[in-house]
Design a protein around this motif. Sequence first.
Motif, PDB file in Angstrom:
ATOM      1  N   ASP A 106      -8.675  -6.755  -7.934  1.00  0.00           N
ATOM      2  CA  ASP A 106      -9.087  -5.999  -6.742  1.00  0.00           C
ATOM      3  C   ASP A 106      -8.177  -4.809  -6.502  1.00  0.00           C
ATOM      4  O   ASP A 106      -8.625  -3.722  -6.139  1.00  0.00           O
ATOM      5  CB  ASP A 106      -9.025  -6.904  -5.504  1.00  0.00           C
ATOM      6  N   LEU A 107      -6.896  -5.058  -6.671  1.00  0.00           N
ATOM      7  CA  LEU A 107      -5.912  -4.011  -6.422  1.00  0.00           C
ATOM      8  C   LEU A 107      -6.091  -2.880  -7.431  1.00  0.00           C
ATOM      9  O   LEU A 107      -6.119  -1.704  -7.112  1.00  0.00           O
ATOM     10  CB  LEU A 107      -4.518  -4.614  -6.543  1.00  0.00           C
TER      11      LEU A 107
ATOM     12  N   ARG B 246     -13.425 -13.619  -0.039  1.00  0.00           N
ATOM     13  CA  ARG B 246     -13.292 -12.377   0.727  1.00  0.00           C
ATOM     14  C   ARG B 246     -13.308 -12.699   2.209  1.00  0.00           C
ATOM     15  O   ARG B 246     -13.777 -13.750   2.619  1.00  0.00           O
ATOM     16  CB  ARG B 246     -14.471 -11.443   0.441  1.00  0.00           C
ATOM     17  N   ILE B 247     -12.875 -11.730   2.990  1.00  0.00           N
ATOM     18  CA  ILE B 247     -12.967 -11.905   4.438  1.00  0.00           C
ATOM     19  C   ILE B 247     -14.448 -12.029   4.800  1.00  0.00           C
ATOM     20  O   ILE B 247     -15.268 -11.222   4.373  1.00  0.00           O
ATOM     21  CB  ILE B 247     -12.356 -10.702   5.173  1.00  0.00           C
TER      22      ILE B 247
ATOM     23  N   ARG C 271       0.822  -1.200   0.000  1.00  0.00           N
ATOM     24  CA  ARG C 271       0.000   0.000   0.000  1.00  0.00           C
ATOM     25  C   ARG C 271       0.862   1.259   0.000  1.00  0.00           C
ATOM     26  O   ARG C 271       0.604   2.195  -0.733  1.00  0.00           O
ATOM     27  CB  ARG C 271      -0.894  -0.029   1.229  1.00  0.00           C
TER      28      ARG C 271
ATOM     29  N   TYR D 250      -9.092  -4.811   3.562  1.00  0.00           N
ATOM     30  CA  TYR D 250     -10.348  -4.140   3.232  1.00  0.00           C
ATOM     31  C   TYR D 250     -10.118  -2.991   2.264  1.00  0.00           C
ATOM     32  O   TYR D 250     -10.964  -2.671   1.450  1.00  0.00           O
ATOM     33  CB  TYR D 250     -11.009  -3.602   4.499  1.00  0.00           C
ATOM     34  N   HIS D 251      -8.953  -2.365   2.390  1.00  0.00           N
ATOM     35  CA  HIS D 251      -8.651  -1.252   1.514  1.00  0.00           C
ATOM     36  C   HIS D 251      -8.777  -1.663   0.056  1.00  0.00           C
ATOM     37  O   HIS D 251      -9.359  -0.956  -0.762  1.00  0.00           O
ATOM     38  CB  HIS D 251      -7.248  -0.736   1.801  1.00  0.00           C
ATOM     39  N   THR D 252      -8.230  -2.832  -0.276  1.00  0.00           N
ATOM     40  CA  THR D 252      -8.323  -3.266  -1.667  1.00  0.00           C
ATOM     41  C   THR D 252      -9.720  -3.763  -2.001  1.00  0.00           C
ATOM     42  O   THR D 252     -10.113  -3.791  -3.156  1.00  0.00           O
ATOM     43  CB  THR D 252      -7.312  -4.377  -1.975  1.00  0.00           C
ATOM     44  N   GLU D 253     -10.445  -4.170  -0.977  1.00  0.00           N
ATOM     45  CA  GLU D 253     -11.794  -4.672  -1.266  1.00  0.00           C
ATOM     46  C   GLU D 253     -12.842  -3.585  -1.150  1.00  0.00           C
ATOM     47  O   GLU D 253     -14.016  -3.817  -1.373  1.00  0.00           O
ATOM     48  CB  GLU D 253     -12.150  -5.793  -0.280  1.00  0.00           C
ATOM     49  N   ALA D 254     -12.414  -2.365  -0.782  1.00  0.00           N
ATOM     50  CA  ALA D 254     -13.347  -1.338  -0.353  1.00  0.00           C
ATOM     51  C   ALA D 254     -14.561  -1.197  -1.261  1.00  0.00           C
ATOM     52  O   ALA D 254     -15.683  -1.326  -0.818  1.00  0.00           O
ATOM     53  CB  ALA D 254     -12.622  -0.004  -0.247  1.00  0.00           C
ATOM     54  N   ARG D 255     -14.285  -0.981  -2.520  1.00  0.00           N
ATOM     55  CA  ARG D 255     -15.426  -0.688  -3.386  1.00  0.00           C
ATOM     56  C   ARG D 255     -16.331  -1.891  -3.541  1.00  0.00           C
ATOM     57  O   ARG D 255     -17.502  -1.766  -3.807  1.00  0.00           O
ATOM     58  CB  ARG D 255     -14.925  -0.241  -4.750  1.00  0.00           C
ATOM     59  N   LEU D 256     -15.738  -3.066  -3.371  1.00  0.00           N
ATOM     60  CA  LEU D 256     -16.541  -4.262  -3.522  1.00  0.00           C
ATOM     61  C   LEU D 256     -17.569  -4.356  -2.419  1.00  0.00           C
ATOM     62  O   LEU D 256     -18.711  -4.733  -2.636  1.00  0.00           O
ATOM     63  CB  LEU D 256     -15.617  -5.476  -3.478  1.00  0.00           C
TER      64      LEU D 256
ATOM     65  N   GLU E  88     -18.025  -3.033 -11.499  1.00  0.00           N
ATOM     66  CA  GLU E  88     -19.129  -3.880 -11.012  1.00  0.00           C
ATOM     67  C   GLU E  88     -20.085  -4.221 -12.141  1.00  0.00           C
ATOM     68  O   GLU E  88     -20.727  -5.252 -12.127  1.00  0.00           O
ATOM     69  CB  GLU E  88     -19.929  -3.157  -9.918  1.00  0.00           C
TER      70      GLU E  88
ATOM     71  N   ARG F  55      -8.602  -2.032  -9.392  1.00  0.00           N
ATOM     72  CA  ARG F  55      -9.857  -1.278  -9.480  1.00  0.00           C
ATOM     73  C   ARG F  55      -9.843  -0.072  -8.554  1.00  0.00           C
ATOM     74  O   ARG F  55     -10.545   0.902  -8.791  1.00  0.00           O
ATOM     75  CB  ARG F  55     -11.029  -2.175  -9.153  1.00  0.00           C
ATOM     76  N   ASN F  56      -9.089  -0.157  -7.468  1.00  0.00           N
ATOM     77  CA  ASN F  56      -9.016   0.977  -6.568  1.00  0.00           C
ATOM     78  C   ASN F  56      -7.907   1.929  -6.938  1.00  0.00           C
ATOM     79  O   ASN F  56      -7.846   3.045  -6.451  1.00  0.00           O
ATOM     80  CB  ASN F  56      -8.780   0.500  -5.142  1.00  0.00           C
TER      81      ASN F  56
END
Lengths: 300, 279, 260
Positions: B216-217, B259-260, B191, C246-252, B243, B219-220
């Motif tokens: 995932d990485l 996912r968690i 990060r 969570y940061h990488t999953e945030a938008r999800l 999405e 997209r943000n």
Amino acid sequence: MMTNSTMASSATSKSASAGMVMLLQMLVHGSKRIIRNPLTAAGLFVVMLLLIVAMFAPWIATHNPLAQELSNSLQPPSSEHWFGTDEFGRDIFSRLVYGSRITLYIITLVTVIVGPIGLAIGTISGYFGGVIDTIFMRITDIFISFPGLVLALAFVAALGPGLEHAVIAIALTSWPPIARLARAETLQLRKADYIVAVQLQGASSTRIIFRHIVPMCLSSVIVRLTMNMAGIILTAAGLGFLGLGAQAPLPEWGAMISTGRSYMLEHWWLVAAPGAAIMLVSLAFNLLGDGLRDLLDPRN
Amino acid sequence: MQNTKLEVKNLQISFSHEGNQVNAVRDVSFSLGQEKLAIVGESGSGKSTVGRSLLKLHPKNATVEAEKLLFGDIDLLKASEKTMRDIRGRRISMIMQDPKYSLNPVMKVGDQIAEAYLAHYKVSKKIAQEKALVMLEKVQIRDPKRVYSLYPHEVSGGMGQRVMIAMMLIPEPEIIIADEPTSALDVSVQRQVLNLLDELINESNIGLIFISHDLDLVRNYCDRVLVMYAGRVVESIKASELENAHHPYTQGLLKAPPRIGDIRHRLPTLERDPSWLYN
Amino acid sequence: MNMINIEGLNLSFGSGSNESKILHDVNIQVKAGESFGLVGESGSGKTTVLRCLAGQYHHWSGQLSVNGNSLQHKLDKKRCIDMQMVFQDPYGSLHPRHSIETALAEPLKIHKMDNKDQRISSILKKVGLDDSFRYRSPHQLSGGQRQRVAIARALILEPQILLLDEPTSALDVSVQAEILNLLKELKEKEGLTYLMVTHDLGVVTYLCDRVAVMQNGHIVETISSSDLANHGASEPYTKMLLDCCYHTEARLNDTTSFAN
């Protein structure tokens, strides 16, 4: 109904035939790649030629290599005697042809002794490490620190001259590089996951070394042995030259140079023919070894 | 798009191997402005091949063809090796996956950064060293003087990657190609490195091509995403709209990782449809 | 009864002033049929714990026991029957010169087990491969197929415990899903106990019931997966790891519609 044993045997025969097919494919594929490199192809050609000549010596030789004809001695190359005759009137071409058998005999014997010894010592000391490694490697250091020819000389001096003794002497001096190579490979391999996996399956160290590590070291050892053959030929010729290898009247190439030396200035062919043969064959083994290295390199 | 830095149209890359022709990349088109463009795909999708071909770093047995491969007003297809040398590092630079393999192990990291500057600018060694120190500070290394004289094996993975970034940014390039720049790093370090790269890029108007396997990485982090499958771009979409991705492959990639707190009992697996290759 | 019991495990390398301690007093208890995750960043010692159990280090101190038998420093055959391991890199964990059949037959030969042929067939079926894979060599398989073979090799001795060392981190996400499904299915069918090392919190909460978070050779926190997902973590380090994830999953998470 098929019993278990027939099923198992059919499975093993199937896997054996699958293995054969794989091996054949590798050979075909490999030979194609060897031929693509002209230098390797030339090396392979000369080595094959050496094999054929040694195998069919009686048919290829034009004269009896040991038959003396004093009236015909020291003749220059002619259509009758292609490479001339020596001081006893023996045909040099025929002697070279029969000499190839001795050369092959020496390199085969040395390789058969050196390969397994080097592999075993190298893999065992690399795999176990620690005290075993230290002991084995110090022994190797001792052998490596003697100049090869001098050690061979000492050995032959102790046992007396002769072909077998020369072979043992050469073998004694040429296993250390193989052992070092195998050890270096083993050191890399023993931490590999697939080795850890068989350890965890409960395999004994002997099993791991011989079934899992040795096959992986084999290709680089074969390459090294092939390159070594050039050195073996030269050492054998050197011992022959010094009169400590093959004994007269055997047509060993080094010995031929040695006896031809006294007549060298007026009768150059006595030395040039066996000299060229030695050079050609050792060059061929070097070229072949180089090609094999490219071929067997696992990175390809 | 305003201010286009790079334009690629119908890029085709094929490899010849022992007489066989293998198409690794087909009909890839995109343009890059001052933005962060992600190229995402699984192994073997051709994403790294695209990145390398832009710098003509592809292996000898590869053939690169395209209708258009424009960098500014330079046609990269026709560019000579000399032009390419001027472009590489100076105007387009590349950050690799693992700093362990891309840094010279017997050279101080600071000197390597200075060297990268000296290769493209005619200045004295002294100035280059000054520049390198400033750059080290810029990539948020706390004690630049000390780090300058460290060797690559003495720095951690995260610091190594910062050094790489410093090295790539020092000649002030216009485009950076980052090939999985953080996949060898731990999440927390990952990060920091990404945020740092982001800042530096915005600061100096650089276009970024971010090659990754991690949707995932990306997209943000990026603005736009090209999804590659088997050498083709199956979808090109704004990262914020992922999405609503249409292509079943993109959707599959989004759904596949757990996912968690995942409540799914089975993870959906990708059904690969051969017809994806023909659209 | 605990299937795996680790008490006060310590390990260090070097001696004197150069001594560096890798593991500090690690305690882990895993019940039969449970799957337990070890998470942490590189250098946290999570893989080292696994390798101690697998007999790769001989100088640890503490108490290790597996299936009620306390472990010695050297590997013995009993331990092999109880416990097998799946490795991270499917390209490095299969012998490149051995066919799949040879690789699977090897453990059977070592333990002199009968019905080799049937065992190999059925284990291949279990991991979702057919008999045609028997005579192939590893370089003819994809990463996912190799990992299936590696799982088959681990299971062919019918162990009760599998040690999983980042079993999916070298795989593509779509293949990762297949392997995780397979592992979950095998666990339910065979009642296996898993001890898995990973850096991926998503993977660990998907497959594991409980999780230990490791940092610099210490266990920072042991927590159940559901607590972890429901923000029940109390240690700052755990929270930091979760935050990164969570940061990488945030938008999800805004569009929680991905459960199928």
